[in-house]
Design a protein around this motif. Structure first.
Motif, mmCIF file in Angstrom:
data_model
loop_
_atom_site.group_PDB
_atom_site.id
_atom_site.type_symbol
_atom_site.label_atom_id
_atom_site.label_comp_id
_atom_site.label_asym_id
_atom_site.label_seq_id
_atom_site.Cartn_x
_atom_site.Cartn_y
_atom_site.Cartn_z
ATOM 1 N N LEU A 37 0.811 -1.217 0.000
ATOM 2 C CA LEU A 37 0.000 0.000 0.000
ATOM 3 C C LEU A 37 0.846 1.270 0.000
ATOM 4 O O LEU A 37 0.303 2.371 -0.143
ATOM 5 N N SER A 38 2.135 1.138 0.154
ATOM 6 C CA SER A 38 3.019 2.300 0.217
ATOM 7 C C SER A 38 2.948 3.219 -0.999
ATOM 8 O O SER A 38 3.070 4.432 -0.846
ATOM 9 N N PRO A 39 2.744 2.722 -2.218
ATOM 10 C CA PRO A 39 2.666 3.640 -3.357
ATOM 11 C C PRO A 39 1.538 4.669 -3.239
ATOM 12 O O PRO A 39 1.605 5.735 -3.852
ATOM 13 N N MET A 40 0.542 4.382 -2.424
ATOM 14 C CA MET A 40 -0.533 5.356 -2.247
ATOM 15 C C MET A 40 -0.056 6.582 -1.478
ATOM 16 O O MET A 40 -0.727 7.610 -1.482
ATOM 17 N N ALA A 41 1.081 6.500 -0.844
ATOM 18 C CA ALA A 41 1.623 7.649 -0.113
ATOM 19 C C ALA A 41 1.981 8.782 -1.056
ATOM 20 O O ALA A 41 2.072 9.930 -0.635
ATOM 21 N N CYS A 42 2.187 8.453 -2.301
ATOM 22 C CA CYS A 42 2.604 9.477 -3.263
ATOM 23 C C CYS A 42 1.532 9.720 -4.325
ATOM 24 O O CYS A 42 1.840 10.147 -5.433
ATOM 25 N N ASP A 43 0.285 9.445 -3.999
ATOM 26 C CA ASP A 43 -0.784 9.689 -4.966
ATOM 27 C C ASP A 43 -0.918 11.169 -5.318
ATOM 28 O O ASP A 43 -1.218 11.516 -6.448
ATOM 29 N N SER A 44 -0.713 12.034 -4.350
ATOM 30 C CA SER A 44 -0.896 13.462 -4.605
ATOM 31 C C SER A 44 0.431 14.194 -4.847
ATOM 32 O O SER A 44 0.468 15.423 -4.811
ATOM 33 N N CYS A 45 1.487 13.453 -5.091
ATOM 34 C CA CYS A 45 2.800 14.068 -5.301
ATOM 35 C C CYS A 45 2.878 14.718 -6.681
ATOM 36 O O CYS A 45 2.184 14.323 -7.618
ATOM 37 N N ASP A 54 8.836 6.564 -7.155
ATOM 38 C CA ASP A 54 8.683 5.358 -7.978
ATOM 39 C C ASP A 54 10.016 4.660 -8.220
ATOM 40 O O ASP A 54 10.098 3.427 -8.178
ATOM 41 N N ALA A 55 11.056 5.444 -8.466
ATOM 42 C CA ALA A 55 12.379 4.852 -8.694
ATOM 43 C C ALA A 55 12.887 4.146 -7.440
ATOM 44 O O ALA A 55 13.412 3.025 -7.515
ATOM 45 N N SER A 56 12.708 4.789 -6.288
ATOM 46 C CA SER A 56 13.191 4.169 -5.053
ATOM 47 C C SER A 56 12.335 2.967 -4.669
ATOM 48 O O SER A 56 12.852 1.965 -4.180
ATOM 49 N N TYR A 57 11.038 3.049 -4.911
ATOM 50 C CA TYR A 57 10.149 1.915 -4.600
ATOM 51 C C TYR A 57 10.461 0.728 -5.506
ATOM 52 O O TYR A 57 10.402 -0.420 -5.071
ATOM 53 N N GLY A 58 10.820 1.026 -6.760
ATOM 54 C CA GLY A 58 11.192 -0.042 -7.696
ATOM 55 C C GLY A 58 12.398 -0.837 -7.224
ATOM 56 O O GLY A 58 12.535 -2.021 -7.547
ATOM 57 N N ASP A 105 13.727 -6.164 7.928
ATOM 58 C CA ASP A 105 13.374 -6.099 6.514
ATOM 59 C C ASP A 105 12.518 -4.870 6.234
ATOM 60 O O ASP A 105 12.748 -4.137 5.270
ATOM 61 N N TYR A 106 11.549 -4.603 7.090
ATOM 62 C CA TYR A 106 10.691 -3.432 6.886
ATOM 63 C C TYR A 106 11.482 -2.135 7.078
ATOM 64 O O TYR A 106 11.291 -1.171 6.331
ATOM 65 N N VAL A 107 12.368 -2.111 8.049
ATOM 66 C CA VAL A 107 13.189 -0.911 8.277
ATOM 67 C C VAL A 107 14.092 -0.651 7.066
ATOM 68 O O VAL A 107 14.241 0.504 6.635
ATOM 69 N N VAL A 108 14.672 -1.695 6.510
ATOM 70 C CA VAL A 108 15.507 -1.535 5.314
ATOM 71 C C VAL A 108 14.656 -1.002 4.159
ATOM 72 O O VAL A 108 15.064 -0.068 3.446
ATOM 73 N N PHE A 109 13.471 -1.563 3.970
ATOM 74 C CA PHE A 109 12.563 -1.081 2.926
ATOM 75 C C PHE A 109 12.262 0.406 3.118
ATOM 76 O O PHE A 109 12.378 1.203 2.173
ATOM 77 N N ALA A 110 11.874 0.777 4.320
ATOM 78 C CA ALA A 110 11.485 2.168 4.604
ATOM 79 C C ALA A 110 12.661 3.118 4.432
ATOM 80 O O ALA A 110 12.467 4.283 4.072
ATOM 81 N N SER A 111 13.880 2.645 4.666
ATOM 82 C CA SER A 111 15.039 3.516 4.509
ATOM 83 C C SER A 111 15.445 3.655 3.045
ATOM 84 O O SER A 111 16.059 4.669 2.679
ATOM 85 N N ILE A 112 15.110 2.697 2.216
ATOM 86 C CA ILE A 112 15.454 2.798 0.785
ATOM 87 C C ILE A 112 14.496 3.723 0.057
ATOM 88 O O ILE A 112 14.898 4.478 -0.835
ATOM 89 N N VAL A 113 13.227 3.700 0.435
ATOM 90 C CA VAL A 113 12.207 4.485 -0.262
ATOM 91 C C VAL A 113 12.417 5.979 0.010
ATOM 92 O O VAL A 113 12.638 6.388 1.143
ATOM 93 N N ASP A 114 12.328 6.762 -1.050
ATOM 94 C CA ASP A 114 12.396 8.216 -0.953
ATOM 95 C C ASP A 114 10.969 8.735 -0.730
ATOM 96 O O ASP A 114 10.237 9.016 -1.663
ATOM 97 N N TRP A 115 10.607 8.817 0.552
ATOM 98 C CA TRP A 115 9.229 9.185 0.914
ATOM 99 C C TRP A 115 8.961 10.638 0.572
ATOM 100 O O TRP A 115 9.830 11.473 0.714
ATOM 101 N N PRO A 116 7.717 10.952 0.179
ATOM 102 C CA PRO A 116 7.376 12.349 -0.142
ATOM 103 C C PRO A 116 7.281 13.203 1.101
ATOM 104 O O PRO A 116 7.087 12.772 2.192
#
Length: 116
Positions: A37-45, A54-58, A105-116
Motif C-alpha cells: 500500500l506504500s505507493p498510495m503515499a505518493c498519490d498526490s505528489c 517510484d524509482a526508489s520503490y522499484g 526487513d521493513y526498516v531496510v525497505f522504509a530507509s530505501i524508499v524516498d518518501w514524499p
C-alpha cells in the motif's frame, strides 16, 4: 553427559518454532500489505517527487521480498533442525531471529524508499 553433545530426543522441540511461526507469519503478512500500500503515499505528489518515489520503490520492493524469503529460510531452519536436546539453543535462536528479521526487513525497505 555433556549438554552440548546430548542426542536424546527433545519432546518440546516444536514449541519455539511454532510460537515463532505464529508470530512471524502474521507480522510478515502485515508488513507485506503495508509495503504493497506504500505507493498510495505518493498519490498526490508532483511529477518530480513521484518519479523519485517510484524509482526508489522499484528498488526497495524487490529488496523487501528478498528479505521475506530470508525470513522464510530462518523459519524453515528452526523447524528443520534435528529434534535433539543439543539443538535446543539453536532452535530458540532461529525462533527469536525470524520476527526480528521481519522488522529489519521493513526498516531496510522504509530507509530505501524516498518518501514524499
Amino acid at each position: 553427559m555433556d549438554q552440548g553433545h546430548d542426542t536424546s530426543p527433545d519432546r518440546c522441540a516444536f514449541v519455539a518454532p511454532l510460537l515463532s511461526s505464529l508470530l512471524t507469519l502474521p507480522m510478515g503478512l502485515l508488513a507485506f500489505f503495508s509495503v504493497g500500500l506504500s505507493p498510495m503515499a505518493c498519490d498526490s505528489c508532483g511529477d518530480a517527487a513521484s518519479d523519485r518515489f517510484d524509482a526508489s520503490y522499484g528498488l526497495a520492493f524487490p529488496v523487501f521480498v528478498t528479505g521475506l524469503l530470508l525470513v522464510l529460510a530462518v523459519l524453515v531452519a528452526g523447524w528443520a533442525l534435528p529434534w535433539q536436546r543439543r539443538n535446543a539453543a539453536r532452535r530458540v535462536g532461529f525462533a527469536l531471529l525470524a520476527p526480528a528479521v521481519v522488522v529489519l526487513d521493513y526498516v531496510v525497505f522504509a530507509s530505501i524508499v524516498d518518501w514524499p
